[in-house]
Design an enzyme around this catalytic site. Structure first.
Site, PDB file in Angstrom:
ATOM      1  N   CYS A 141      -0.231   6.730   7.527  1.00  0.00           N
ATOM      2  CA  CYS A 141      -1.555   6.135   7.657  1.00  0.00           C
ATOM      3  C   CYS A 141      -2.518   7.175   8.234  1.00  0.00           C
ATOM      4  O   CYS A 141      -2.199   7.871   9.205  1.00  0.00           O
ATOM      5  CB  CYS A 141      -1.480   4.919   8.578  1.00  0.00           C
ATOM      6  N   CYS A 160      -3.895   5.737  12.064  1.00  0.00           N
ATOM      7  CA  CYS A 160      -3.092   5.779  13.292  1.00  0.00           C
ATOM      8  C   CYS A 160      -2.149   6.967  13.366  1.00  0.00           C
ATOM      9  O   CYS A 160      -1.547   7.211  14.400  1.00  0.00           O
ATOM     10  CB  CYS A 160      -2.305   4.486  13.462  1.00  0.00           C
ATOM     11  N   CYS A 218       2.807   2.852   9.295  1.00  0.00           N
ATOM     12  CA  CYS A 218       1.942   2.870  10.474  1.00  0.00           C
ATOM     13  C   CYS A 218       2.758   2.770  11.751  1.00  0.00           C
ATOM     14  O   CYS A 218       3.925   2.392  11.734  1.00  0.00           O
ATOM     15  CB  CYS A 218       0.959   1.695  10.451  1.00  0.00           C
ATOM     16  N   ASP A 244      20.805  13.251  49.586  1.00  0.00           N
ATOM     17  CA  ASP A 244      19.558  13.981  49.805  1.00  0.00           C
ATOM     18  C   ASP A 244      18.868  13.464  51.067  1.00  0.00           C
ATOM     19  O   ASP A 244      18.781  12.244  51.295  1.00  0.00           O
ATOM     20  CB  ASP A 244      18.644  13.809  48.594  1.00  0.00           C
ATOM     21  N   CYS A 275      -1.366   0.294  15.206  1.00  0.00           N
ATOM     22  CA  CYS A 275      -2.396   0.684  14.241  1.00  0.00           C
ATOM     23  C   CYS A 275      -3.601  -0.259  14.345  1.00  0.00           C
ATOM     24  O   CYS A 275      -3.442  -1.491  14.367  1.00  0.00           O
ATOM     25  CB  CYS A 275      -1.833   0.649  12.823  1.00  0.00           C
ATOM     26  N   ARG A 329       3.720   7.047   2.738  1.00  0.00           N
ATOM     27  CA  ARG A 329       2.938   8.145   3.305  1.00  0.00           C
ATOM     28  C   ARG A 329       2.272   7.683   4.597  1.00  0.00           C
ATOM     29  O   ARG A 329       2.056   6.478   4.820  1.00  0.00           O
ATOM     30  CB  ARG A 329       1.887   8.648   2.324  1.00  0.00           C
ATOM     31  N   THR A 337       0.806  -1.227   0.000  1.00  0.00           N
ATOM     32  CA  THR A 337       0.000   0.000   0.000  1.00  0.00           C
ATOM     33  C   THR A 337       0.836   1.272   0.000  1.00  0.00           C
ATOM     34  O   THR A 337       0.288   2.357  -0.196  1.00  0.00           O
ATOM     35  CB  THR A 337      -0.919   0.027   1.242  1.00  0.00           C
TER      36      THR A 337
END
Length: 505
Positions: free
Chosen positions: A65, A68, A34, A455, A38, A63, A30
């Protein structure tokens, strides 16, 4: 981690949110990338490939998603747990240094050549400083598009783009939507997951349309215990600079292009963040500063797992897991406050700091609360008259020497600091003992292994738990807690009935 394919595939198939930000899944069929968690059906293993950064995914032609929104995952815990050149470079890029000063400016801060920095980032993250900065500009642009009514031209330049054309091309390439389409989706109430480095619009149209005011959600890796985090910030708050109001910690911010006011409220699955900025170009730095102050990019599972291995600490971790280290938005500010707080009560330290703020801080307007000033920069304190300070003479010398070193640049404290080098420089100043140096390393520089064995609160807790109570013996025992000793301190402090451990009401 992204090189361990089998482990990455298991994380994706289980939709394990703990790995968000550690690596990114790119789907070959695709051309979408992601986050591991996702919600869509996971692709076949042979169609997955993994990258160490969103910028590397984008550079490889994938590119983001739309479900998500992986480019907005919480930041990798690595950058806050390391002090090498790559980690320091990433912290500076997250602060927008490349946009303001370019790659030469980034390299100069780190003491390397631009070519060396490029080579190191490419080797570890699969993307150079320009690609990493470009990915962050795209994230900043999306937040401004979705949460404000700014004209697109103003969004482009506020996000750090050199031209409107570069802005349009980058947004289309990264999100497969034009800027106007992104705004339309947001106005229709489309639900995404988060925004700049893990932020998201609240969807409030009135707030979104208020110029200079941006409302966001800052995510974190669960669990997160807000008690000591907000309790510490509020209990030590400097009047006029910080306050707790209406369930939110509020403070003023000194920023490169102007100033701002932020309100931060703990929620079960995020931190609600409301930012009022005089210049939207400061958005990237304002958000990264707030995330750093609240230690939101920590990996609490890894921290607690190691501390839980100690039978004396295990009950404390099991009782309230996910404690964070309360840090600061300005390292120089914290260093000054650490000196003012030497050998005095929390109330006295606040009083000394408030006097300094009133006398030397820049006034600001706060229509929504009681904030009045920015904390004075070292340059504003450089001409400080020691006799005007209601401090012992030795502490006056300590403060004025510190301020002079910060103002002339011989001492630099910030996200680009080498932690050990900074310790050496601080120790060389008069009046800086181990407690002050380690407190600055812990809360100002962000060293997760900073430790305060001398401390008083730590020693009291150690005695109650059956741990060694002398600094030398406790330090030896604490070797098993490394590299998370700063978190162990938070659990030890939590044994005290003190305001720093209670969420304000």
């Amino acid at each position: 981690m992204y090189t361990d394919t089998e482990r990455c595939v298991r994380a994706v198939r289980s939709k394990d949110a703990r790995f968000d930000g550690w690596f990114f899944t790119a789907v070959l069929t695709t051309r979408i990338y992601c986050r591991p968690s996702c919600p869509v059906v996971p692709p076949k293993a042979e169609n997955m490939t993994f990258y160490p950064s969103a910028a590397a995914c984008q550079q490889a032609g994938f590119r983001a998603c739309k479900r998500c929104r992986p480019d907005t995952s919480p930041g990798s815990p690595e950058w806050n747990a390391r002090a090498d050149a790559v980690a320091r470079a990433m912290r500076l890029i997250q602060d927008g240094v490349v946009d303001r000063e370019g790659v030469p400016g980034l390299a100069g801060r780190l003491g390397y050549s631009a070519r060396q920095i490029e080579r190191q980032l490419l080797a570890e993250l699969g993307a150079g400083p320009l690609a990493l900065a470009r990915a962050q500009r795209a994230q900043t642009a999306r937040v401004l598009i979705e949460t404000t009514a700014l004209p697109m031209a103003e969004v482009a330049f506020a996000a750090g783009f050199a031209s409107i054309r570069a802005f349009n091309d980058t947004v289309r390439e990264v999100f497969a939507l034009s800027p106007s389409e992104l705004r339309t989706r947001a106005s229709r109430g489309a639900r995404g997951a988060h925004g700049v480095r893990g932020t998201r619009s609240t969807g409030d149209p009135e707030q979104a349309g208020t110029r200079g005011v941006i409302s966001l959600r800052l995510p974190f890796r669960a669990p997160l215990n807000p008690d000591n985090l907000f309790g510490h910030l509020v209990a030590t708050a400097v009047p006029g600079v910080e306050e707790w109001r209406d369930g939110a910690y509020r403070r003023t911010l000194s920023l490169p292009y102007g100033h701002g006011i932020v309100a931060l409220s703990p929620r079960p699955d995020h931190i609600a963040c409301r930012l009022s900025l005089t210049d939207p170009r400061d958005l990237t730095l304002a958000i990264s500063s707030c995330r750093r102050m609240l230690d939101l990019d920590a990996d609490p599972v890894a921290v607690d797992e190691q501390l839980r291995a100690d039978p004396q600490l295990a009950p404390l971790v099991d009782k309230a897991p996910g404690r964070r280290v309360p840090r600061t938005v300005d390292a120089a500010e914290f260093a000054v406050r650490a000196v003012l707080g030497q050998q005095v009560s929390t109330a006295a330290a606040r009083t000394h700091a408030a006097r300094l703020v009133t006398a030397h801080g820049v006034p600001v307007d706060d229509p929504e609360g009681g904030l009045t000033h920015l904390f004075p920069a070292p340059e504003a304190l450089a001409g400080l008259d020691p006799e005007a300070l209601a401090l012992p003479r030795t502490r006056r010398t300590t403060l004025t020497t510190l301020v002079a070193a910060l103002a002339d640049g011989s001492l630099r404290l910030g996200t680009d600091s080498d932690w050990e080098r900074a310790r050496e420089q601080l120790t060389a100043l008069p009046g800086f003992g181990p407690w002050t140096v380690e407190a600055i390393a812990m809360r100002a520089l962000g060293d997760p292994d900073a430790f305060l064995p001398a401390d008083l609160g730590v020693r009291r807790a150690a005695g109650r738990l059956g741990l060694p109570s002398t600094p030398a013996a406790l330090t030896k025992r604490a070797a098993a807690w490394r590299p998370w000793r700063a978190y162990a301190v938070q659990y030890l402090w939590a044994t005290d009935d003190h305001a720093i451990n209670r969420l304000p009401v």
